[in-house]
Design a protein around this motif. Structure first.
Motif, short mmCIF file in Angstrom:
data_model
loop_
_atom_site.label_atom_id
_atom_site.label_comp_id
_atom_site.label_asym_id
_atom_site.label_seq_id
_atom_site.Cartn_x
_atom_site.Cartn_y
_atom_site.Cartn_z
N HIS A 102 30.48 80.72 -39.87
CA HIS A 102 31.22 79.48 -39.64
C HIS A 102 30.87 78.41 -40.68
CE1 HIS A 102 34.18 77.40 -37.41
NE2 HIS A 102 33.39 76.36 -37.21
N THR A 122 33.67 76.45 -42.61
CA THR A 122 33.68 74.99 -42.59
C THR A 122 33.84 74.44 -44.00
OG1 THR A 122 32.34 74.97 -40.58
CG2 THR A 122 32.41 72.92 -41.85
N GLU A 133 33.18 73.33 -31.18
CA GLU A 133 34.45 74.02 -31.41
C GLU A 133 35.57 73.40 -30.59
OE1 GLU A 133 34.88 76.00 -33.87
OE2 GLU A 133 32.75 76.14 -34.27
N GLU A 135 36.66 70.14 -32.07
CA GLU A 135 37.47 70.37 -33.27
C GLU A 135 38.85 70.89 -32.92
OE1 GLU A 135 34.96 71.66 -37.00
OE2 GLU A 135 34.45 72.90 -35.25
N GLU A 195 38.93 77.87 -35.74
CA GLU A 195 38.09 77.26 -34.70
C GLU A 195 38.23 78.03 -33.39
OE1 GLU A 195 35.98 75.42 -35.84
OE2 GLU A 195 36.81 74.05 -37.32
#
Length: 169
Positions: free
Chosen positions: A47, A51, A109, A112, A142
């Motif tokens: 992740h 990102t 998560e 987001e 996500e």
């Protein structure tokens, strides 16, 4: 700042997410270091790379808008990141810590997903089809990260119970 239009609200939402992603970039290496379960470590490492790409997408959107992505600090993400940092300071059983780190990451998560879903819809309404597509790509990532965390939690949470000496009924 006065928000007089959906476009202004859209830009504010994008700036909030840009700030959030930068906070996540700083937090994920710490979560990775604190995790003990290899699957948890792997999901944090994966992740982190995602990102970085999400930040690039946001910068691309701001470039198209002819605006700067800076100027906003995401207080919501600040709180979520602080909770994860606090968890890392606890004297915890490693399995329990991993379960807590998964929970902390899932809070991030979900925050987001809410943000990206909202700005994606604004982009669609404002006629920014390409931007909406970029935002949807991030939203998909996500959601996938959340599903992976849920899958990993199924075993990690059981390990945390067993590690406590508690019986599963």
């Amino acid at each position: 700042m006065e928000l007089a239009s959906l476009h202004e609200l859209y830009v504010e939402g994008l700036r909030d997410l840009y700030s959030a992603e930068h906070q996540i970039l700083k937090a994920l290496p710490k979560l990775h270091k604190g995790a003990t379960n290899p699957k948890v470590k792997d999901v944090f490492a994966t992740h982190l790379a995602q990102t970085e790409q999400q930040v690039v997408r946001l910068e691309q959107i701001f470039e198209e808008l002819g605006m700067s992505p800076k100027g906003k600090h995401c207080k919501g993400m600040e709180g979520l990141v602080a909770e994860g940092a606090d968890l890392l300071k606890e004297d915890a059983n490693p399995d329990v810590l991993d379960a807590g780190l998964i929970s902390s990451a899932q809070h991030v998560e979900h925050y987001e997903m809410a943000g990206y879903g909202t700005v994606r819809t604004y982009a669609q309404l404002l006629g920014f089809a390409k931007q909406a597509e970029l935002l949807q790509t991030t939203l998909d990532e996500e959601q996938a990260a959340d599903l992976i965390l849920t899958e990993i939690a199924l075993s990690v949470n059981v390990d945390a119970i067993v590690g406590d000496g508690e019986m599963v009924e």
